[in-house]
Design a protein around this motif. Sequence first.
Motif, mmCIF file in Angstrom:
data_model
loop_
_atom_site.group_PDB
_atom_site.id
_atom_site.type_symbol
_atom_site.label_atom_id
_atom_site.label_comp_id
_atom_site.label_asym_id
_atom_site.label_seq_id
_atom_site.Cartn_x
_atom_site.Cartn_y
_atom_site.Cartn_z
ATOM 1 N N GLY A 50 -12.833 5.944 0.273
ATOM 2 C CA GLY A 50 -11.669 6.819 0.367
ATOM 3 C C GLY A 50 -10.752 6.689 -0.829
ATOM 4 O O GLY A 50 -10.278 7.689 -1.386
ATOM 5 N N TYR A 51 -10.505 5.445 -1.243
ATOM 6 C CA TYR A 51 -9.642 5.226 -2.411
ATOM 7 C C TYR A 51 -10.244 5.842 -3.660
ATOM 8 O O TYR A 51 -9.555 6.517 -4.435
ATOM 9 C CB TYR A 51 -9.385 3.738 -2.629
ATOM 10 N N ASN A 52 -11.547 5.617 -3.882
ATOM 11 C CA ASN A 52 -12.165 6.140 -5.099
ATOM 12 C C ASN A 52 -12.249 7.666 -5.092
ATOM 13 O O ASN A 52 -12.162 8.295 -6.146
ATOM 14 C CB ASN A 52 -13.539 5.512 -5.302
ATOM 15 N N ALA A 53 -12.396 8.247 -3.906
ATOM 16 C CA ALA A 53 -12.345 9.703 -3.811
ATOM 17 C C ALA A 53 -10.960 10.204 -4.198
ATOM 18 O O ALA A 53 -10.808 11.182 -4.941
ATOM 19 C CB ALA A 53 -12.694 10.146 -2.392
ATOM 20 N N LEU A 54 -9.934 9.521 -3.691
ATOM 21 C CA LEU A 54 -8.555 9.895 -4.019
ATOM 22 C C LEU A 54 -8.314 9.777 -5.518
ATOM 23 O O LEU A 54 -7.748 10.689 -6.148
ATOM 24 C CB LEU A 54 -7.587 8.996 -3.251
ATOM 25 N N LYS A 55 -8.745 8.663 -6.099
ATOM 26 C CA LYS A 55 -8.515 8.441 -7.526
ATOM 27 C C LYS A 55 -9.222 9.505 -8.356
ATOM 28 O O LYS A 55 -8.674 10.008 -9.351
ATOM 29 C CB LYS A 55 -9.035 7.044 -7.894
ATOM 30 N N GLU A 56 -10.435 9.867 -7.947
ATOM 31 C CA GLU A 56 -11.195 10.884 -8.677
ATOM 32 C C GLU A 56 -10.515 12.248 -8.586
ATOM 33 O O GLU A 56 -10.425 12.981 -9.581
ATOM 34 C CB GLU A 56 -12.618 10.949 -8.135
ATOM 35 N N LEU A 57 -10.016 12.580 -7.401
ATOM 36 C CA LEU A 57 -9.344 13.870 -7.230
ATOM 37 C C LEU A 57 -8.055 13.952 -8.038
ATOM 38 O O LEU A 57 -7.708 15.021 -8.548
ATOM 39 C CB LEU A 57 -9.058 14.122 -5.749
ATOM 40 N N ARG B 77 -1.964 -12.263 -3.284
ATOM 41 C CA ARG B 77 -2.015 -11.135 -2.351
ATOM 42 C C ARG B 77 -1.804 -9.800 -3.057
ATOM 43 O O ARG B 77 -2.512 -8.829 -2.785
ATOM 44 C CB ARG B 77 -0.947 -11.342 -1.261
ATOM 45 N N GLU B 78 -0.855 -9.757 -3.986
ATOM 46 C CA GLU B 78 -0.533 -8.480 -4.626
ATOM 47 C C GLU B 78 -1.685 -7.944 -5.460
ATOM 48 O O GLU B 78 -1.799 -6.737 -5.690
ATOM 49 C CB GLU B 78 0.725 -8.614 -5.494
ATOM 50 N N LYS B 79 -2.587 -8.821 -5.909
ATOM 51 C CA LYS B 79 -3.714 -8.366 -6.720
ATOM 52 C C LYS B 79 -4.821 -7.730 -5.891
ATOM 53 O O LYS B 79 -5.749 -7.136 -6.447
ATOM 54 C CB LYS B 79 -4.275 -9.540 -7.537
ATOM 55 N N LEU B 80 -4.742 -7.860 -4.563
ATOM 56 C CA LEU B 80 -5.728 -7.200 -3.708
ATOM 57 C C LEU B 80 -5.598 -5.687 -3.773
ATOM 58 O O LEU B 80 -6.578 -4.963 -3.613
ATOM 59 C CB LEU B 80 -5.550 -7.644 -2.253
ATOM 60 N N PHE B 81 -4.386 -5.207 -4.016
ATOM 61 C CA PHE B 81 -4.114 -3.772 -3.933
ATOM 62 C C PHE B 81 -4.547 -3.070 -5.213
ATOM 63 O O PHE B 81 -4.250 -3.513 -6.322
ATOM 64 C CB PHE B 81 -2.640 -3.530 -3.642
ATOM 65 N N PHE B 82 -5.242 -1.949 -5.057
ATOM 66 C CA PHE B 82 -5.772 -1.221 -6.199
ATOM 67 C C PHE B 82 -4.677 -0.651 -7.087
ATOM 68 O O PHE B 82 -4.831 -0.563 -8.300
ATOM 69 C CB PHE B 82 -6.680 -0.077 -5.730
ATOM 70 N N GLU B 83 -3.594 -0.222 -6.462
ATOM 71 C CA GLU B 83 -2.514 0.426 -7.194
ATOM 72 C C GLU B 83 -1.173 -0.093 -6.712
ATOM 73 O O GLU B 83 -1.047 -0.568 -5.577
ATOM 74 C CB GLU B 83 -2.541 1.954 -6.986
ATOM 75 N N LYS B 84 -0.180 0.009 -7.575
ATOM 76 C CA LYS B 84 1.196 -0.232 -7.127
ATOM 77 C C LYS B 84 1.637 0.952 -6.281
ATOM 78 O O LYS B 84 1.097 2.048 -6.387
ATOM 79 C CB LYS B 84 2.128 -0.397 -8.334
ATOM 80 N N GLU B 85 2.637 0.742 -5.426
ATOM 81 C CA GLU B 85 3.063 1.793 -4.499
ATOM 82 C C GLU B 85 3.503 3.059 -5.228
ATOM 83 O O GLU B 85 3.380 4.171 -4.690
ATOM 84 C CB GLU B 85 4.193 1.283 -3.598
ATOM 85 N N GLU B 86 3.978 2.910 -6.462
ATOM 86 C CA GLU B 86 4.447 4.071 -7.210
ATOM 87 C C GLU B 86 3.339 5.105 -7.421
ATOM 88 O O GLU B 86 3.605 6.309 -7.523
ATOM 89 C CB GLU B 86 4.991 3.632 -8.585
#
Length: 412
Positions: free
Chosen positions: A16-23, A59-68
């Motif tokens: 789902g994340y990679n689909a979002l990033k691609e779009l 923990r923060e490095k687990l997330f693919f992107e910052k909330e921004e």
Amino acid sequence: MDKRCEYLIIGSGIAGYNALKELTKIKPTSKVIIVSSDRYYPYDRPPLSKHYLRGKFPREKLFFEKEEFYRRENLEVILQRSVTKIDKNEKVAVLDNGDNIYFEKALISTGGSHRKLNLPGENLRGVHYLRTLDDADSIRDDVSKSKTALIVGGGFIGMEVASSLTMLGVKVTVIEVKSYIWNTFVDEKISRFIQQYFESKGVNFILNESVKEFQGDKMVKAGVTSGGKRIDADLVLLAVGISPNLDIAQKSGIDTGNGIIANEYLETSAKDIYTAGDVANIYDPIEKRRKRIEHWNNAEYTGKLAARNMAGSHEQYNFVSSIWSDIFDLHIESAGETTNYDEYIIRGKFEITKPNFNVIYLKDGLVKGYLAINREYDELDVLNKLIEKGIDISNKKSSLADENFDLKSLLQ
């Protein structure tokens, strides 16, 4: 409340994340909505059983992107919500709070859920599954108070956690119902090697038995096997695999069968609705059979491929799926077919004290797959290309075991 978008993504895992990033790259102005039952923005899961569990990964490095990244006008992220069904004719998804999302194209990337055993005592404190970040945090909280652990299931997650807990000073016992660990992934010879390596690190194994109950008063204290063995344990992990999350597809009249059935473009039986990741049942053109693949790389690839096809491309699935793991001081890489073969050839040092080898699986003169421990990527890259291209190496297979033989010559 009604919402509208061009692209709806259901599920926020790797696919789902990679689909979002691609779009966001190829359709930067299109309206996208992503719905996730998780309470966090998309994060990486492999570290949960390894470095993060051991407290070696922030923990923060687990997330693919910052909330921004998610704060843009044409993107809406809906967390802690689920799609209950899709009206495939009207192209509307119904959420569990009654909201409707009208879409032009949709992706179902709902992954899988851990299988439950429903045993007596399974709800005692200290009995865990590991699928989410919250699961990992719960296990981490208990590790500091634990001396003994029981892991039910000798698959990848079970063995990774066994390694992590042992490195944290916990005495670990692994129970596997089959006759050897990693039984869906490797043959018995390789399995026995891995087991001996774990035993050299202090891990105990009970094979050919299951667990019939857990004992304790509020907190788990022990597990009892089908053979009557009582194993002391103040921490338990149930790691007996996952089941694909098919509810949405089944309630929406979309074809399923060990996953959501996809064509070569990852489109389901419903027009304009696609699937990707662990939940997708895909035809593999290299192995010439349908399969559902629970690998990180496949989820990344199919997420991106589905996004491109949703956006108007017409690309067929064509990928050599691979998997990796880090266990103690072993880096393991594997790709292709490792269970259906005529013969295998071992390249390197097949020894417990300092393993460095590659098991290359052959069928009908073709390289079908491999399992490599502590090997260089250049070697793996050549093997991946041999699998993908289907190059017959019948007259050179005797050279594979010779480390002085340049594998690249097989590509010429």
